[in-house]
Structure formats: structure tokens, C-alpha cells
Design a protein around this motif. Structure first.
Motif, PDB file in Angstrom:
ATOM      1  N   TYR A  29      91.280  50.240  22.160  1.00  0.00           N
ATOM      2  CA  TYR A  29      90.645  51.377  21.497  1.00  0.00           C
ATOM      3  C   TYR A  29      91.407  52.690  21.682  1.00  0.00           C
ATOM      4  O   TYR A  29      90.942  53.730  21.214  1.00  0.00           O
ATOM      5  N   HIS A  41      84.371  58.832  23.595  1.00  0.00           N
ATOM      6  CA  HIS A  41      83.346  59.656  22.953  1.00  0.00           C
ATOM      7  C   HIS A  41      82.326  58.737  22.299  1.00  0.00           C
ATOM      8  O   HIS A  41      82.687  57.785  21.605  1.00  0.00           O
ATOM      9  N   PHE A  42      81.045  59.037  22.516  1.00  0.00           N
ATOM     10  CA  PHE A  42      79.958  58.243  21.962  1.00  0.00           C
ATOM     11  C   PHE A  42      78.867  59.187  21.472  1.00  0.00           C
ATOM     12  O   PHE A  42      78.288  59.950  22.258  1.00  0.00           O
ATOM     13  N   ILE A  43      78.658  59.179  20.175  1.00  0.00           N
ATOM     14  CA  ILE A  43      77.630  59.989  19.511  1.00  0.00           C
ATOM     15  C   ILE A  43      77.661  61.440  19.999  1.00  0.00           C
ATOM     16  O   ILE A  43      76.673  61.987  20.500  1.00  0.00           O
ATOM     17  N   TYR A  47      82.032  60.552  27.525  1.00  0.00           N
ATOM     18  CA  TYR A  47      81.585  59.680  28.613  1.00  0.00           C
ATOM     19  C   TYR A  47      82.782  59.237  29.441  1.00  0.00           C
ATOM     20  O   TYR A  47      83.916  59.212  28.955  1.00  0.00           O
ATOM     21  N   TRP A  58      77.965  60.905  31.353  1.00  0.00           N
ATOM     22  CA  TRP A  58      78.389  61.828  30.309  1.00  0.00           C
ATOM     23  C   TRP A  58      78.355  63.252  30.839  1.00  0.00           C
ATOM     24  O   TRP A  58      77.711  63.531  31.841  1.00  0.00           O
ATOM     25  N   GLU A  73      72.621  53.956  25.936  1.00  0.00           N
ATOM     26  CA  GLU A  73      74.006  54.418  25.950  1.00  0.00           C
ATOM     27  C   GLU A  73      74.913  53.429  26.672  1.00  0.00           C
ATOM     28  O   GLU A  73      75.943  52.985  26.145  1.00  0.00           O
ATOM     29  N   THR A  76      75.364  49.929  25.031  1.00  0.00           N
ATOM     30  CA  THR A  76      76.227  49.973  23.847  1.00  0.00           C
ATOM     31  C   THR A  76      77.684  50.099  24.260  1.00  0.00           C
ATOM     32  O   THR A  76      78.564  49.378  23.746  1.00  0.00           O
ATOM     33  N   ILE A  77      77.975  50.990  25.180  1.00  0.00           N
ATOM     34  CA  ILE A  77      79.349  51.190  25.642  1.00  0.00           C
ATOM     35  C   ILE A  77      79.896  49.920  26.278  1.00  0.00           C
ATOM     36  O   ILE A  77      81.020  49.481  25.975  1.00  0.00           O
ATOM     37  N   ILE A 151      80.089  56.876  15.575  1.00  0.00           N
ATOM     38  CA  ILE A 151      79.395  56.368  16.763  1.00  0.00           C
ATOM     39  C   ILE A 151      80.359  56.417  17.950  1.00  0.00           C
ATOM     40  O   ILE A 151      80.058  56.938  19.013  1.00  0.00           O
ATOM     41  N   PHE A 152      81.519  55.824  17.757  1.00  0.00           N
ATOM     42  CA  PHE A 152      82.689  56.018  18.617  1.00  0.00           C
ATOM     43  C   PHE A 152      83.790  56.575  17.728  1.00  0.00           C
ATOM     44  O   PHE A 152      83.693  56.518  16.497  1.00  0.00           O
ATOM     45  N   ALA A 192      72.266  51.298  19.855  1.00  0.00           N
ATOM     46  CA  ALA A 192      73.050  52.422  19.339  1.00  0.00           C
ATOM     47  C   ALA A 192      72.233  53.269  18.369  1.00  0.00           C
ATOM     48  O   ALA A 192      72.265  54.503  18.423  1.00  0.00           O
TER      49      ALA A 192
END
Length: 206
Positions: A29, A41-43, A47, A58, A73, A76-77, A151-152, A192
Motif C-alpha cells: 500500500y 490515513h483512514f477516513i 493512524y 489516531w 476502526e 477495518t485497518i 476510505i484509505f 468501515a
């Protein structure tokens, strides 16, 4: 304070995370990393995942302070980092979660899938648009409010919202890339989505 079952499951997954190849997930990624953390980065938030403990946190101030991530969170991660298929690729085609390949398809267009969230956004389209833009959203053409949201950094979704009128209630749809199940399990799309609705509502109240 007594720990909830959700927090216990999150903490168990933090330990499971340590069994996976962190360099491979970072390379897949393009994640920033140092000796202590992986960053992503998430939403709309930054993080970090502790490489020695698996703890997900976060921060809104460059990690001068940090907050332990909640269940939706963290799960999902972890799913995206640990369980994505090796050949995961985005298709560029977006469909509702109830029409993804390999799932039982239904004709629902969002009601009642996200009925509660739609009610939170009813008659607040301007605030919802502003919140989407704060999350880095780009306008899309379908709906009273419609944005492509990261989302990411590497994984977008499309939010579509139609406000209520005299005849119909509000309708909320979340469109996923057709290949999303190569990145996360079906149930994780709900984690998510739930966190996305919470973040939007939070931004709308600021």
C-alpha cells in the motif's frame, strides 16, 4: 472500568497482527513506516500501528497526543493490512454492497440498509456536503449529495444521498469498488461504513 467485548476483540486482533509480514503490507500500500510504527490515513485521520504491540492509534496533532482506535476502526485497518489478497486490484467500477460479486444479491437501493444513518443526514445536505469535503471528497453527479471519498488513500468509495420529500424518505447508498472483497471481508465493509457515518456526523456537528 470494565472492558467491553468489542475492546477485548480489538485487543486480541492487535496480538494477531504481529504474526503478519509488516514489510509486505507496507510495500503493498506504499505506507510510511519507521522502526516503531506503520502509518496510514483512514477516513480523514492519520493512524499508526505499533510494530511491537499491534496497538492502533489516531492523532489530530501529529501524535503529540494519541487516541486508542475503537473496534470498527481497528478491525477495518487490520483486515485490509493483514487479509487482503496478494493480487488485489481496484476495478474502477462501483456497486452497492448488496450487489458485490460472490454475495447474495438483493434489489435494495439503500433503504433500509442505512436507514438510521440516512435519518441523521435528513434535511442537512449542505452540512453533509461540507463534511464530505473535509474528508477529501470529490463531487459525483448522482444524488442530492454525492462524493467519492477516500476510505484509505488507496481505496475510494462513493456516497450517494437523496433527501426526503413529501412522498419518499431519505435514501443513503455507499458504493464500493467491485473488487472490494479482495481487500477486506464482507462484514468489514459494515465496520468501515459505520465508522464513516460516525465521522460524517461528528464533522457536521463541529
Amino acid at each position: 472500568m470494565k472492558q467491553s467485548n468489542y475492546d477485548r476483540m480489538r485487543d486480541q486482533m492487535e496480538s494477531e497482527f504481529l504474526k503478519y509480514d509488516q514489510e509486505r503490507m507496507a510495500a503493498r500500500y506504499g505506507l510510511s513506516r519507521d522502526l516503531s510504527y506503520l502509518y496510514l490515513h483512514f477516513i480523514g485521520r492519520t493512524y499508526r500501528v505499533n510494530r511491537a504491540s499491534g496497538r492502533v492509534e489516531w492523532s489530530a496533532d501529529g501524535f503529540l497526543t494519541a487516541v486508542h482506535a475503537g473496534y470498527n476502526e481497528a478491525m477495518t485497518i487490520f483486515d485490509v493490512l493483514c487479509c487482503a489478497k496478494e493480487d488485489c486490484r481496484l476495478s474502477g467500477r462501483f456497486v452497492p454492497v448488496n450487489q458485490l460479486k460472490g454475495t447474495v444479491q438483493t434489489s435494495s437501493i439503500g433503504e433500509p440498509l442505512f436507514k438510521e444513518a440516512a435519518g441523521r443526514f435528513e434535511h442537512r445536505t449542505e452540512l453533509l456536503s461540507e463534511a464530505c469535503e473535509l474528508l477529501g471528497g470529490m463531487r459525483e453527479p448522482v444524488g442530492d449529495v454525492s462524493y467519492r471519498l477516500p476510505i484509505f488513500d488507496f481505496l475510494p468509495v462513493i456516497l450517494q444521498f437523496w433527501d426526503s420529500d413529501e412522498e419518499f424518505g431519505p435514501v443513503l447508498k455507499l458504493m464500493w469498488d467491485e473488487n472490494i472483497l479482495s481487500y477486506m471481508h464482507y462484514e468489514t465493509t459494515w465496520f468501515a461504513a459505520t465508522h464513516l457515518w460516525e465521522r460524517l456526523a461528528e464533522l457536521m456537528e463541529q
